[in-house]
Design an enzyme around this catalytic site. Structure first.
Site, PDB file in Angstrom:
ATOM      1  N   HIS A  55      -8.402  17.153 -16.267  1.00  0.00           N
ATOM      2  CA  HIS A  55      -8.964  18.429 -16.723  1.00  0.00           C
ATOM      3  C   HIS A  55      -8.570  19.637 -15.880  1.00  0.00           C
ATOM      4  CE1 HIS A  55     -11.212  15.924 -19.418  1.00  0.00           C
ATOM      5  NE2 HIS A  55     -11.834  16.963 -19.940  1.00  0.00           N
ATOM      6  N   LYS A  85     -19.102   6.496 -20.028  1.00  0.00           N
ATOM      7  CA  LYS A  85     -19.664   7.759 -19.529  1.00  0.00           C
ATOM      8  C   LYS A  85     -21.114   7.570 -19.107  1.00  0.00           C
ATOM      9  CE  LYS A  85     -20.240  12.646 -20.049  1.00  0.00           C
ATOM     10  NZ  LYS A  85     -19.892  13.912 -20.649  1.00  0.00           N
ATOM     11  N   GLU A 107     -23.436  15.325 -10.718  1.00  0.00           N
ATOM     12  CA  GLU A 107     -22.040  15.441 -10.265  1.00  0.00           C
ATOM     13  C   GLU A 107     -21.910  15.697  -8.784  1.00  0.00           C
ATOM     14  OE1 GLU A 107     -19.410  17.218 -13.193  1.00  0.00           O
ATOM     15  OE2 GLU A 107     -18.039  17.807 -11.602  1.00  0.00           O
ATOM     16  N   LYS A 114     -25.079  17.774 -19.912  1.00  0.00           N
ATOM     17  CA  LYS A 114     -24.596  19.092 -19.481  1.00  0.00           C
ATOM     18  C   LYS A 114     -24.759  20.055 -20.656  1.00  0.00           C
ATOM     19  CE  LYS A 114     -21.182  18.180 -15.870  1.00  0.00           C
ATOM     20  NZ  LYS A 114     -19.751  18.182 -15.506  1.00  0.00           N
ATOM     21  N   HIS A 145      -7.546  22.717 -18.120  1.00  0.00           N
ATOM     22  CA  HIS A 145      -8.236  24.014 -18.188  1.00  0.00           C
ATOM     23  C   HIS A 145      -7.250  25.156 -17.935  1.00  0.00           C
ATOM     24  CE1 HIS A 145     -12.287  21.878 -17.251  1.00  0.00           C
ATOM     25  NE2 HIS A 145     -12.073  21.955 -18.541  1.00  0.00           N
ATOM     26  N   HIS A 148      -8.371  21.431 -26.883  1.00  0.00           N
ATOM     27  CA  HIS A 148      -8.815  20.897 -25.595  1.00  0.00           C
ATOM     28  C   HIS A 148      -8.238  19.502 -25.318  1.00  0.00           C
ATOM     29  CE1 HIS A 148     -11.229  20.155 -22.091  1.00  0.00           C
ATOM     30  NE2 HIS A 148     -11.748  19.075 -22.655  1.00  0.00           N
ATOM     31  N   GLU A 169      -9.319  13.371 -25.172  1.00  0.00           N
ATOM     32  CA  GLU A 169     -10.491  13.197 -24.301  1.00  0.00           C
ATOM     33  C   GLU A 169     -10.793  11.712 -24.143  1.00  0.00           C
ATOM     34  OE1 GLU A 169     -12.112  16.167 -23.065  1.00  0.00           O
ATOM     35  OE2 GLU A 169     -12.977  14.703 -21.702  1.00  0.00           O
ATOM     36  N   ARG A 186     -39.849  26.047 -21.355  1.00  0.00           N
ATOM     37  CA  ARG A 186     -39.476  25.349 -20.104  1.00  0.00           C
ATOM     38  C   ARG A 186     -39.076  23.901 -20.347  1.00  0.00           C
ATOM     39  NH1 ARG A 186     -44.036  28.187 -18.587  1.00  0.00           N
ATOM     40  NH2 ARG A 186     -43.543  30.061 -17.390  1.00  0.00           N
ATOM     41  N   ARG A 195     -19.387  11.317 -11.002  1.00  0.00           N
ATOM     42  CA  ARG A 195     -19.280  12.033 -12.276  1.00  0.00           C
ATOM     43  C   ARG A 195     -18.040  12.926 -12.320  1.00  0.00           C
ATOM     44  NH1 ARG A 195     -23.954  14.630 -16.168  1.00  0.00           N
ATOM     45  NH2 ARG A 195     -22.487  15.236 -17.800  1.00  0.00           N
ATOM     46  N   ASN A 228     -13.643  14.301 -14.955  1.00  0.00           N
ATOM     47  CA  ASN A 228     -12.747  15.459 -15.094  1.00  0.00           C
ATOM     48  C   ASN A 228     -11.282  15.056 -14.963  1.00  0.00           C
ATOM     49  OD1 ASN A 228     -14.901  17.313 -15.370  1.00  0.00           O
ATOM     50  ND2 ASN A 228     -15.204  17.267 -13.153  1.00  0.00           N
TER      51      ASN A 228
HETATM   52  N1  GLY Z   1     -17.415  16.619 -19.292  1.00  0.00           N
HETATM   53  C1  GLY Z   1     -17.606  16.001 -18.058  1.00  0.00           C
HETATM   54  C2  GLY Z   1     -19.032  15.664 -17.755  1.00  0.00           C
HETATM   55  O1  GLY Z   1     -19.858  15.601 -18.646  1.00  0.00           O
HETATM   56  O2  GLY Z   1     -19.359  15.479 -16.614  1.00  0.00           O
END
Ligand code: GLY
Length: 329
Positions: free
Chosen positions: A218, A197, A207, A127, A222, A234, A169, A105, A211, A215
């Site tokens: 993106h 970031k 997000e 993430k 994508h 990418h 990126e 956990r 946040r 993107n």
């Molecule tokens: N890759 C975008 C983020 O981490 O929110």
């Protein structure tokens, strides 16, 4: 990197991986090193350690890999007081981060990021996740690392195309407030992107607002990756997506020609594509974007530049999107 509940260190520099011992959680006695066979970077945790290899590529980014990792951790006797150390690019940090989030956990994870894409994006912000047959990154968790090491030494051995892709990126940060990105030395540029970031994630970890600006470029990227069967890397797809987003913003009267040129010049300086690849057709791209999780009812949703900087813009007219795609040939 600072979040409401805690702060963690991100060290950027040549040989940063050698500082692993300094950033391990206090009390950890075992370090499970998750990495891949082709990754040549050894780390020394300074405590008992064992390597757990995962396969390469999107196909291995699945729940089975997570299960294998967790079973391996259990057989070895890893406890929640110990640590998982991910050594590799975004795929490794995503999978190892998710395994750490789920194991007992929640077990601490440190990311040793060895690719430019990973350093400026995947390793930062917590993430984690894996793919399902139904789609990419559909299962995951927000699980912040205890620390991140961005080793600039590891970038020099990446294939040239991979290094260039990372710049795609990186380029988005020039429009998120990082000034002078193009003229910075690589370590300085990585640190500036990480700081940008970190600031954004620190104010919106889950997000629900700002946040989403990460993107930028993106949504089309994508779609280009999906429709083009991943023929573009990418970061290359993001480069195309950034130029597209700028041109769409101009079409909607949000920015002027000079601002579009700023986008094109940076992408060009990085040697990245600024046009759609051959064989990737507008109807398929529109359909793919309509299925993107960031697209909601009543038109398309994009992150777009404008007088107040980047913003999430909803309800973008499909005709404007189609006309801008036609400009991208
Ligand atoms: N890759 C975008 C983020 O981490 O929110």
């Amino acid at each position: 990197m600072s979040l409401a509940e805690r702060t963690y260190r991100v060290l950027v520099g040549f040989g940063a991986r050698h500082r692993l011992c300094e950033v391990l959680p206090v009390g950890a006695t075992k370090a499970a090193i998750v990495t891949q066979e082709g990754i040549p970077w050894a780390v020394d945790a300074g405590i008992e350690q064992r390597s757990f290899l995962i396969d390469d590529g999107e196909d291995a980014k699945n729940l089975e890999t997570v299960e294998e990792l967790c079973r391996g951790f259990a057989r070895w006797g890893l406890t929640r007081a110990d640590v998982v150390v991910a050594v590799g690019g975004g795929m490794v940090t995503d999978v190892a981060g998710f395994a750490a989030a789920a194991y007992h956990r929640g077990t601490a994870v440190v990311h040793v990021s060895t690719t430019l894409l990973g350093q400026v994006d995947a390793a930062i912000g917590g993430k984690t996740g894996v793919n399902l047959p139904e789609g990419k990154n559909l299962v995951g968790a927000f699980w912040q690392p205890s620390a991140v090491l961005c080793d600039i030494e590891t970038l020099g051995t990446l294939p040239v195309r991979e290094q260039r892709s990372g710049r795609g990126e990186m380029a988005k940060y020039a429009f998120l407030g990082v000034d002078g990105l193009r003229d910075m030395a690589l370590d300085e540029a990585v640190a500036a992107c990480v700081a940008c970031k970190a600031r954004i994630v620190g104010s919106d970890e889950r997000e629900s607002g700002e946040r989403a600006l990460l993107n930028y470029g993106h949504t089309l990227a994508h779609a280009v990756e999906t429709v083009g069967h991943y023929n573009l890397r990418h970061g290359e797809a993001v480069a195309v997506g950034l130029v597209f987003a700028a041109r769409l913003a101009r079409r909607l009267g949000r920015i002027d020609d000079q601002r579009v040129r700023d986008h094109e010049d940076l992408i060009c300086a990085y040697g990245l594509p600024d046009r759609l690849p051959e064989g990737v057709e507008a109807p398929a791209l529109m359909a793919a974007m309509a299925h993107d999780k960031k697209v909601t009812g009543g038109g398309f949703t994009f992150v777009l530049d404008g007088p107040a900087g980047l913003q999430v813009v909803k309800g973008v007219d499909p005709a404007a999107v189609g006309d801008t795609l036609a400009e991208m040939r």
